[in-house]
Design an enzyme around this catalytic site. Structure first.
Site, mmCIF file in Angstrom:
data_model
loop_
_atom_site.group_PDB
_atom_site.id
_atom_site.type_symbol
_atom_site.label_atom_id
_atom_site.label_comp_id
_atom_site.label_asym_id
_atom_site.label_seq_id
_atom_site.Cartn_x
_atom_site.Cartn_y
_atom_site.Cartn_z
ATOM 1 N N ASP A 1 47.343 22.483 15.852
ATOM 2 C CA ASP A 1 48.051 23.202 14.404
ATOM 3 C C ASP A 1 49.054 24.555 14.766
ATOM 4 O O ASP A 1 49.741 24.638 13.898
ATOM 5 C CB ASP A 1 47.063 23.551 13.508
ATOM 6 C CG ASP A 1 46.663 22.291 12.895
ATOM 7 O OD1 ASP A 1 47.549 21.385 12.545
ATOM 8 O OD2 ASP A 1 45.529 22.163 12.378
HETATM 9 C C1 BGC Z 1 43.435 25.913 13.011
HETATM 10 C C2 BGC Z 1 43.750 27.367 12.679
HETATM 11 C C3 BGC Z 1 44.842 27.661 11.973
HETATM 12 C C4 BGC Z 1 45.202 26.386 10.977
HETATM 13 C C5 BGC Z 1 46.454 26.638 10.203
HETATM 14 C C6 BGC Z 1 43.616 25.008 12.034
HETATM 15 O O1 BGC Z 1 43.749 23.689 12.424
HETATM 16 O O2 BGC Z 1 42.201 25.565 13.830
HETATM 17 O O3 BGC Z 1 43.406 28.069 13.753
HETATM 18 O O4 BGC Z 1 44.809 28.575 11.642
HETATM 19 O O5 BGC Z 1 45.046 25.063 11.533
HETATM 20 O O6 BGC Z 1 47.464 25.980 10.638
HETATM 21 O O1 IFM Z 2 43.653 19.572 15.450
HETATM 22 C C1 IFM Z 2 43.471 20.567 14.528
HETATM 23 C C2 IFM Z 2 42.602 20.069 13.426
HETATM 24 O O2 IFM Z 2 43.288 19.099 12.559
HETATM 25 C C3 IFM Z 2 42.178 21.054 12.473
HETATM 26 N N1 IFM Z 2 41.183 21.981 13.334
HETATM 27 C C4 IFM Z 2 41.889 22.584 14.481
HETATM 28 C C5 IFM Z 2 42.582 21.431 15.411
HETATM 29 C C6 IFM Z 2 43.322 22.071 16.518
HETATM 30 O O3 IFM Z 2 44.223 23.050 16.160
#
Ligand code: BGC
Ligand code: IFM
Length: 811
Positions: free
Chosen positions: A483
């Site tokens: 993400d």
């Molecule tokens: C990630 C976070 C991030 C969030 C926002 C999550 O999947 O683990 O670190 O802040 O997405 O996009």
């Molecule tokens: O792939 C993502 C997931 O959708 C939510 N937690 C963090 C992951 C890596 O960014």
């Protein structure tokens, strides 16, 4: 250091002190009604949706964080304590918390008075039961008082935290006999209410928080408890609570049980507005009656335990590794169920008010869940697919109550569509149910615009094919699985959040990770087409897969490992040429598990590079070297301090990808070594470092660059649960569902010895003994099914046959 122990017979983790490094929680609830339940009896309850239908209040950013529970206060001659230690925190003479599958039991004592609380959500009702049993272990008669306590949330948890000007005037309750009804909202909606009951008439009650606590007091020393009598307050506005007061006497050796029920009732559509101003209490009374005695509660708990015993019997292993056995047979599967239910919504790290169900998250969760309850997996697949758009892209998240896509987040995560193929193929392999492909599924929840699920899969595939960049690799969009890899140049203004202000699609930035996914799930899609007899479509997909394979070798290989991406200026990400972030874990794991580079000898090189550059004693880091400053061309990933989260944390989720990749090239020793490093049961002895629960996976363990290397965060709601279960059950132990039967292809450490697996597959029981007499890591030389040697390593499924006795000889 340990803070408890595993009781494998009871399928429980037994916590022996309330002062665990962090709250160690459990989840109660299987279907619609859920509670978070900590080892100090903290945590909140909700119905279906942690944001929209929150029953009890939880205070965010509170200290201590562990709050909002169902608390019982005991006052014996001025000595006040709680069975769960909090909120009063009086020293206890004994304490034990047993977290089991769907229930928790806390037993403690003070001055020879024992209190034991068993909390669970029964299988078929929307309520949480708290059965309190008090026992006088002294030689003298004891007289003491007992107060129950919960604080209601005014339903929408975000509104409840913010809209005080309204909320402080809308709270309404009603007390009848031993039931306290929370009616707020019944005027305009009349369709739902909560209640908190006791199965015995109390000596008093309170429903106003201010009356119960008194001015300037917290829940650690409520005035009413101190004064040893309730005030019989009826809340009007402000903050409604429910508290029962009992004045009790116990003879020496005597025990007494009281059953409390917190329930939620949603009146049927036709019952709304029938009698304005009066809630229909009948349905609540029916539920209360069902759990009115200790015997009834014991029976309901027994049913819950049997339910779990039955579910877990679908996959179990006996090996000479007890920690592996307990993770596979109990805790890993349990966590798969919890992640399936919760996605990433409600935990002690996920607020329950932000992300609901994630598209990619729920698709992946399903991989570890589908063998438990395939019917629920089926329903979920259809829900998820309904949030897909016509062009194959998808809402990144949706709200569990409404099942509608979340407009704040929107779409644009270009890995999302392919995860749908992953979960659908896993479902069909598990069940043999191809009929799901013919189901009509709306686009963007618009029932007037539907297509078959198969058509949805085709659009998933086509989305990638039609979104390729200059190197013929998939465009990354806002981000892929990671993400935080925001390559389409995103500048965040002060006050904006990465969560909601994502960068938009760009025409250049490409992801090697999505390319790996495409090869893997493009092949899965092709095999579905093959099974359907649609050979033209199969051919089209395989051609696209081949082209992607070539593109990866051509432009996604960096010399010793796979590149991660190209940014919006077509500069390499995750390359030797970068000053920081030279190697990333995701493409190494996923490209190899997709089979890329295996025959070219690149796979082994990539995995050796992972070992050399990313491995630590606590697991494999996401990237190295960590980013030490913010890079506008990379986005959120470089916003984290080095060693945390996506910036070189040990992201547990993709460790199993690398372990699976190792099994693809036959290195069972290494695959298992990776498995053990992040596996919670193997970390129990270092709980003071790891800190999160030793019975479940956490999303992240701090990497080597972090101040607290080895410290985990974000326990429970992580795709790690599903992926480690897939890894250990299908790739290490090697029992893999396929369209026509079960494939057996173990990849184990050479000294792993023999083991047995019991697998229920399409209602048939498979008893599989794996013999590794030559101590190899991979390879099957012979399989005997019911006394007859079969060809190859696929045990064909035969309709109507109920048991299979299988002996597998590795070698
Ligand atoms: C990630 C976070 C991030 C969030 C926002 C999550 O999947 O683990 O670190 O802040 O997405 O996009
Ligand atoms: O792939 C993502 C997931 O959708 C939510 N937690 C963090 C992951 C890596 O960014």
């Amino acid at each position: 250091m340990k803070f408890g122990f595993f009781d494998d017979n009871e399928k429980e983790y037994v916590i022996t002190t309330p002062k665990t490094p962090l709250p160690w929680i459990n989840y109660l609830g299987s279907n619609d009604f859920f509670s978070l339940y900590s080892n100090t009896s903290g945590g909140y309850s909700f119905y279906k949706d942690a944001k929209l239908l929150r029953l009890t209040r939880y205070r965010y950013n509170n200290i201590p964080t562990d709050n909002g529970g169902k608390y019982f206060y005991i006052n014996e001659n001025g000595t006040i304590w709680n069975p769960g230690w909090q909120p009063v925190k009086a020293e206890l003479d004994s304490y034990e918390c047993r977290h089991g599958l769907g229930y928790s039991k806390i037993t403690s004592s003070k001055n020879q008075l024992e209190a034991s609380v068993t909390a669970f959500v029964p299988l078929n009702d929307n309520c949480e039961i708290n059965q309190l049993i008090l026992t006088n272990h002294s030689n003298e008669k004891k007289t003491f008082s007992l107060f129950s306590y919960i604080e209601f949330c005014l339903w929408n948890a975000v509104d409840d935290m913010t809209n005080f000007q309204r909320n402080l005037s809308i709270g309404e309750v009603e007390v009848e006999d031993s039931v306290i009804y929370h009616k707020t909202e019944y005027r305009e909606r009349r369709n739902h209410y909560a209640y908190f009951s006791a199965n015995e008439k109390p000596d008093g009650f309170d429903t106003s928080r201010d009356a119960f606590l008194g001015s300037y007091r917290g829940i650690d020393h409520p005035q009413v408890v101190e004064q040893n009598t309730s005030s019989n307050s009826i809340a009007s506005g402000w903050s409604p609570i429910a508290s029962h007061y009992f004045n009790l006497t116990l003879e020496p050796g005597e025990s007494k049980g009281i059953v409390f029920v917190l329930g939620y009732i949603e009146n049927k559509e036709e019952e709304k507005w029938e009698s304005p101003g009066i809630i229909n209490k009948a349905p609540a009374k029916t539920v209360i009656e069902r759990y009115f005695t200790d015997e009834k509660v014991t029976t309901a708990l027994h049913e819950l335990k049997e339910y779990w015993k039955h579910l877990l019997s679908n996959y179990s292993v006996e090996s000479k590794e007890p920690k592996l056995n307990r993770m596979v047979n109990i805790w890993n599967q349990y966590q798969c169920m919890v992640t399936f239910n919760m996605s990433r919504s409600a935990s002690y790290f996920e607020s329950g008010t932000g992300r609901g169900m994630g598209f990619r998250d729920s698709c992946q969760d399903l991989l570890g869940f589908v063998h438990l309850i395939p019917d629920r997996a089926r329903e979920r697949i259809l829900d998820i697919a309904s949030t897909q758009f016509e062009d194959g892209s998808a809402y990144h998240q949706y709200q569990p109550l409404t099942k509608k896509g979340n407009l704040d987040i929107g779409s644009g995560f270009n890995d999302d569509p392919l995860w749908l193929i992953a979960c659908v193929s896993a479902y069909i392999k598990e069940t043999g149910d191809f009929s799901i492909l013919a189901e009509l599924v709306p686009f963007d929840n618009d029932k007037t615009n539907s297509a078959t699920l198969f058509e949805h899969l085709k659009r998933s595939l086509n989305y990638t094919i039609t979104h390729l960049g200059p190197h013929k690799l998939p465009l990354i969009g806002r981000a892929d699985w990671n993400d935080c890899l925001n390559l389409n140049c995103f500048s965040k203004e002060p006050g904006e959040s990465f969560q909601t202000t994502g960068p938009s699609e760009g025409p250049i930035a490409e992801s090697v990770f999505i390319a790996g996914m495409f090869v893997k799930y493009g092949k899965e899609y092709a095999s579905i087409c093959h099974e359907l007899g649609d050979y033209d479509e199969e051919k089209r997909a395989l051609l696209a897969v081949d082209e992607m394979y070539d593109a990866v070798l051509q432009s996604g290989w960096d010399g010793d490992w796979f590149l991660r991406a190209y940014d919006a200026a077509s500069e390499k990400v995750g390359s030797k040429e970068c000053s920081e972030g030279q190697i990333f874990i995701e493409p190494q794991g996923f490209c190899v598990l997709a089979g890329i580079g295996v025959k070219e000898g690149l796979a082994q090189k990539a995995l050796d590079s992972v070992k050399e550059r990313l491995d630590t004693k606590y697991g494999i880091m996401l990237l190295q070297p960590a980013y030490t400053k913010y890079y506008l061309n990379l986005g959120e990933i470089s916003s984290y301090p080095p060693g945390y989260k996506e910036n070189a944390g040990i992201f547990c989720h993709n460790n199993p990808w690398v372990s699976i990749a190792e099994t693809v090239i036959g290195r069972g020793d290494r695959a298992f070594e990776i498995y053990k490093k992040t596996c919670p049961a193997y970390l129990e002895d270092i709980s003071e470092i790891h800190r999160t629960e030793p019975y479940v996976y956490s999303q992240m363990i701090a990497g080597a660059d972090a101040a607290f290397h080895g410290e985990a965060k974000n326990s429970w709601l992580t795709g790690t649960a599903a992926w480690t279960f897939v890894n250990v059950s299908q790739f290490i132990l090697g029992i893999k569902p396929d369209y026509k039967g079960l494939i057996v292809d173990p990849c184990v450490p050479s000294n792993f010895g023999n083991y047995t697996v019991k697998r229920v597959f399409r209602d048939a029981e498979y008893f599989i003994t794996v013999k590794n007499l030559d101590s190899v890591q991979k390879g099957v030389k012979k399989i005997i099914v019911d006394g007859v040697e079969i060809e190859g390593n696929l045990i064909p499924f035969e309709e109507g046959k109920t048991t299979y006795q299988v002996t597998v000889f590795m070698g």
